[in-house]
Design a protein around this motif. Structure first.
Motif, PDB file in Angstrom:
ATOM      1  N   LYS A 163     -22.161  56.416 -14.094  1.00  0.00           N
ATOM      2  CA  LYS A 163     -22.194  54.922 -14.406  1.00  0.00           C
ATOM      3  C   LYS A 163     -23.450  54.672 -15.159  1.00  0.00           C
ATOM      4  O   LYS A 163     -24.445  54.851 -14.872  1.00  0.00           O
ATOM      5  CB  LYS A 163     -22.150  54.231 -12.907  1.00  0.00           C
ATOM      6  CG  LYS A 163     -22.155  52.742 -13.071  1.00  0.00           C
ATOM      7  CD  LYS A 163     -21.858  52.036 -11.813  1.00  0.00           C
ATOM      8  CE  LYS A 163     -23.054  52.460 -10.635  1.00  0.00           C
ATOM      9  NZ  LYS A 163     -22.581  51.775  -9.450  1.00  0.00           N
ATOM     10  N   GLY A 164     -23.347  53.821 -16.241  1.00  0.00           N
ATOM     11  CA  GLY A 164     -24.350  53.126 -17.174  1.00  0.00           C
ATOM     12  C   GLY A 164     -25.113  54.050 -17.775  1.00  0.00           C
ATOM     13  O   GLY A 164     -25.931  53.894 -18.623  1.00  0.00           O
ATOM     14  N   VAL A 189     -19.578  62.613  -9.842  1.00  0.00           N
ATOM     15  CA  VAL A 189     -20.929  63.229  -9.283  1.00  0.00           C
ATOM     16  C   VAL A 189     -20.981  63.564  -8.060  1.00  0.00           C
ATOM     17  O   VAL A 189     -20.246  62.734  -7.014  1.00  0.00           O
ATOM     18  CB  VAL A 189     -21.995  62.192  -9.654  1.00  0.00           C
ATOM     19  CG1 VAL A 189     -22.199  61.243  -8.714  1.00  0.00           C
ATOM     20  CG2 VAL A 189     -23.507  63.072  -9.594  1.00  0.00           C
ATOM     21  N   MET A 190     -21.618  64.719  -7.556  1.00  0.00           N
ATOM     22  CA  MET A 190     -21.258  64.965  -6.194  1.00  0.00           C
ATOM     23  C   MET A 190     -22.958  65.293  -5.511  1.00  0.00           C
ATOM     24  O   MET A 190     -23.980  65.566  -6.267  1.00  0.00           O
ATOM     25  CB  MET A 190     -20.840  66.529  -5.915  1.00  0.00           C
ATOM     26  CG  MET A 190     -19.523  66.459  -6.200  1.00  0.00           C
ATOM     27  SD  MET A 190     -18.540  68.266  -6.147  1.00  0.00           S
ATOM     28  CE  MET A 190     -18.820  68.746  -7.924  1.00  0.00           C
ATOM     29  N   PRO A 191     -23.171  64.781  -4.499  1.00  0.00           N
ATOM     30  CA  PRO A 191     -24.386  65.168  -3.810  1.00  0.00           C
ATOM     31  C   PRO A 191     -24.695  66.370  -3.287  1.00  0.00           C
ATOM     32  O   PRO A 191     -25.004  66.642  -2.032  1.00  0.00           O
ATOM     33  CB  PRO A 191     -24.144  63.832  -2.462  1.00  0.00           C
ATOM     34  CG  PRO A 191     -22.759  64.247  -2.092  1.00  0.00           C
ATOM     35  CD  PRO A 191     -22.093  64.281  -3.563  1.00  0.00           C
ATOM     36  N   TYR A 204     -23.232  57.409  -9.430  1.00  0.00           N
ATOM     37  CA  TYR A 204     -21.851  57.531  -9.219  1.00  0.00           C
ATOM     38  C   TYR A 204     -20.712  56.481  -9.651  1.00  0.00           C
ATOM     39  O   TYR A 204     -20.820  55.141  -9.553  1.00  0.00           O
ATOM     40  CB  TYR A 204     -21.553  57.355  -7.564  1.00  0.00           C
ATOM     41  CG  TYR A 204     -20.181  57.457  -6.929  1.00  0.00           C
ATOM     42  CD1 TYR A 204     -19.600  58.487  -7.418  1.00  0.00           C
ATOM     43  CD2 TYR A 204     -19.885  56.450  -6.206  1.00  0.00           C
ATOM     44  CE1 TYR A 204     -18.125  58.747  -6.670  1.00  0.00           C
ATOM     45  CE2 TYR A 204     -18.692  56.579  -5.433  1.00  0.00           C
ATOM     46  CZ  TYR A 204     -17.787  57.531  -5.858  1.00  0.00           C
ATOM     47  OH  TYR A 204     -16.385  57.764  -5.512  1.00  0.00           O
ATOM     48  N   TRP A 205     -19.843  56.822 -10.356  1.00  0.00           N
ATOM     49  CA  TRP A 205     -18.673  55.913 -10.893  1.00  0.00           C
ATOM     50  C   TRP A 205     -17.387  56.776 -10.411  1.00  0.00           C
ATOM     51  O   TRP A 205     -16.986  57.767 -10.902  1.00  0.00           O
ATOM     52  CB  TRP A 205     -18.635  56.306 -12.608  1.00  0.00           C
ATOM     53  CG  TRP A 205     -17.777  55.307 -13.172  1.00  0.00           C
ATOM     54  CD1 TRP A 205     -17.205  54.085 -12.634  1.00  0.00           C
ATOM     55  CD2 TRP A 205     -17.364  55.266 -14.396  1.00  0.00           C
ATOM     56  NE1 TRP A 205     -16.420  53.396 -13.713  1.00  0.00           N
ATOM     57  CE2 TRP A 205     -16.516  54.256 -14.781  1.00  0.00           C
ATOM     58  CE3 TRP A 205     -17.428  56.016 -15.596  1.00  0.00           C
ATOM     59  CZ2 TRP A 205     -15.739  54.162 -16.102  1.00  0.00           C
ATOM     60  CZ3 TRP A 205     -16.929  56.062 -16.767  1.00  0.00           C
ATOM     61  CH2 TRP A 205     -16.324  54.901 -17.011  1.00  0.00           C
ATOM     62  N   PRO A 206     -16.461  55.908  -9.665  1.00  0.00           N
ATOM     63  CA  PRO A 206     -15.326  56.552  -8.930  1.00  0.00           C
ATOM     64  C   PRO A 206     -14.436  56.807 -10.172  1.00  0.00           C
ATOM     65  O   PRO A 206     -14.249  55.882 -11.140  1.00  0.00           O
ATOM     66  CB  PRO A 206     -14.926  55.554  -8.014  1.00  0.00           C
ATOM     67  CG  PRO A 206     -16.069  54.628  -7.758  1.00  0.00           C
ATOM     68  CD  PRO A 206     -16.818  54.749  -9.124  1.00  0.00           C
ATOM     69  N   LEU A 207     -13.633  57.790 -10.181  1.00  0.00           N
ATOM     70  CA  LEU A 207     -12.807  58.065 -11.151  1.00  0.00           C
ATOM     71  C   LEU A 207     -11.428  57.291 -11.152  1.00  0.00           C
ATOM     72  O   LEU A 207     -10.636  56.836 -12.313  1.00  0.00           O
ATOM     73  CB  LEU A 207     -12.273  59.536 -11.401  1.00  0.00           C
ATOM     74  CG  LEU A 207     -13.447  60.625 -11.613  1.00  0.00           C
ATOM     75  CD1 LEU A 207     -12.514  61.845 -11.749  1.00  0.00           C
ATOM     76  CD2 LEU A 207     -14.137  60.174 -12.612  1.00  0.00           C
ATOM     77  N   SER A 208     -11.023  56.474 -10.002  1.00  0.00           N
ATOM     78  CA  SER A 208     -10.108  55.397 -10.060  1.00  0.00           C
ATOM     79  C   SER A 208     -10.507  54.430 -11.202  1.00  0.00           C
ATOM     80  O   SER A 208      -9.391  53.837 -11.811  1.00  0.00           O
ATOM     81  CB  SER A 208      -9.989  55.083  -8.440  1.00  0.00           C
ATOM     82  OG  SER A 208     -11.262  54.529  -7.998  1.00  0.00           O
ATOM     83  N   MET A 209     -11.756  54.093 -11.102  1.00  0.00           N
ATOM     84  CA  MET A 209     -12.073  52.973 -11.980  1.00  0.00           C
ATOM     85  C   MET A 209     -12.011  53.572 -13.452  1.00  0.00           C
ATOM     86  O   MET A 209     -11.717  52.904 -14.340  1.00  0.00           O
ATOM     87  CB  MET A 209     -13.697  52.452 -11.557  1.00  0.00           C
ATOM     88  CG  MET A 209     -13.471  51.728 -10.322  1.00  0.00           C
ATOM     89  SD  MET A 209     -15.273  51.198 -10.012  1.00  0.00           S
ATOM     90  CE  MET A 209     -15.609  49.914 -11.241  1.00  0.00           C
TER      91      MET A 209
END
Length: 330
Positions: A163-164, A189-191, A204-209
């Motif tokens: 994101k961004g 992205v994974m923690p 983090y950018w959810p792939l649903s979005m």
């Protein structure tokens, strides 16, 4: 091999080194301390370990890192492991790479029986690429990808959704991959591991979005296509290529997990998002035969967990697993 939940373990990912020639902001801290070489499995030990897994039923083997192609004598290992392709014991030998060394190795990879590779590429903009990797040059990767195509390797591009950072060029990536004949997979992205000042919650950018954004321009059709990995694929009508979505955060892919991972130090992790592991290096170095090694592998698989528990939360440290992805086998 079968785990407690009836899943057959047929896919092994092996990190051959924790070292990398890039420092991607979601993967590593800029000032990394790498493992002493004595702790890392030798080429001979890696061959012996992989061969034991193949005898136990592994059919797909992926070499990862760090960056696997910076490992000294990596082609010696790949050429040796290719004997299992010729014998039929192994169905596929592949690797995940950042592409910086492909111009040097692509022809040799194809000659050794590697048919396809995954290449990590998060942007097509040179300045953004340098920002993400901290010092990499996009032109080196593009040259490597051209060499891979010329060698006849099938390429899938892996793109971490940030994101961004790269959220403004996902359509460009789809169009470019279509023009190149590459499949594309987006990854959340994974923690995992301390990455210094970068905050994963902000990345983090959810792939649903992301998928909703893609569907405003592209016609995406569900498909049953699988590669054995965690991606869920759709066909893109306009480009003729596949687009995959790997969603460890919004929807884990554990119910069909057929994978285990071995670190470059010989630690077998039955789950990417859990800390339980088995020390295979001891079994390798303290026994000339493979009976102890195979027993350790079977014992570890017998306690493979049902799934992972990645969490991103402002109240938490944003590190669900302390080890870096580069150590774990991708």
């Amino acid at each position: 091999m079968q785990d407690p939940f009836g899943r057959h373990i047929s896919y092994l990912r092996v990190s051959v080194t924790d070292r990398c020639d890039l420092r991607c902001v979601y993967c590593m801290a800029e000032d990394m301390t790498f493992l002493p070489r004595r702790e890392v499995l030798s080429i001979e030990e890696l061959d012996r370990l992989c061969s034991a897994f193949i005898r136990l039923g592994v059919r797909k083997l992926r070499l990862t890192g760090g960056e696997p192609l910076v490992r000294r004598e990596i082609m010696t290992l790949i050429r040796s492991l290719s004997r299992h392709l010729r014998s039929g014991g192994l169905a596929e030998l592949t690797l995940t790479t950042n592409g910086t060394q492909l111009a040097k190795h692509a022809t040799a990879l194809a000659a050794a029986g590697v048919k396809r590779i995954n290449v990590s590429l998060d942007t097509l903009r040179p300045e953004t690429f340098t920002g993400i990797t901290r010092w990499g040059k996009l032109e080196n990767v593009l040259t490597g990808l051209a060499a891979a195509k010329d060698a006849g390797l099938k390429v899938k591009i892996n793109t971490v959704a940030l994101k961004g950072v790269n959220d403004g060029e996902v359509h460009d990536l789809v169009a470019w991959c279509g023009a190149q004949g590459f499949d594309l997979a987006f990854i959340e992205v994974m923690p995992m591991g301390d990455i210094g000042g970068e905050r994963r919650l902000e990345q983090y950018w959810p792939l649903s979005m992301l998928r909703a954004d893609l569907e405003r321009r592209w016609t995406l059709t569900e498909t049953d296509f699988r590669t054995g990995g965690p991606a869920r694929y759709v066909d893109c009508l306009e480009t003729g290529q596949r687009i995959g979505f790997i969603t460890p955060m919004t929807h884990n892919f554990c119910e069909s997990c057929n994978r285990v991972r071995v670190t470059c130090t010989g630690q077998l992790f039955m789950c990417l998002g859990q800390e339980d592991n088995a020390d295979l290096r001891a079994a390798l170095r303290e026994s000339e035969g493979d009976a102890r090694l195979e027993a350790a592998i079977r014992d570890a698989v017998s306690r493979k967990p049902k799934g992972h528990d990645f969490i991103l939360d402002r109240r938490a440290s944003n590190v669900s697993v302390t080890r870096h992805m580069s150590v774990t086998g991708g």
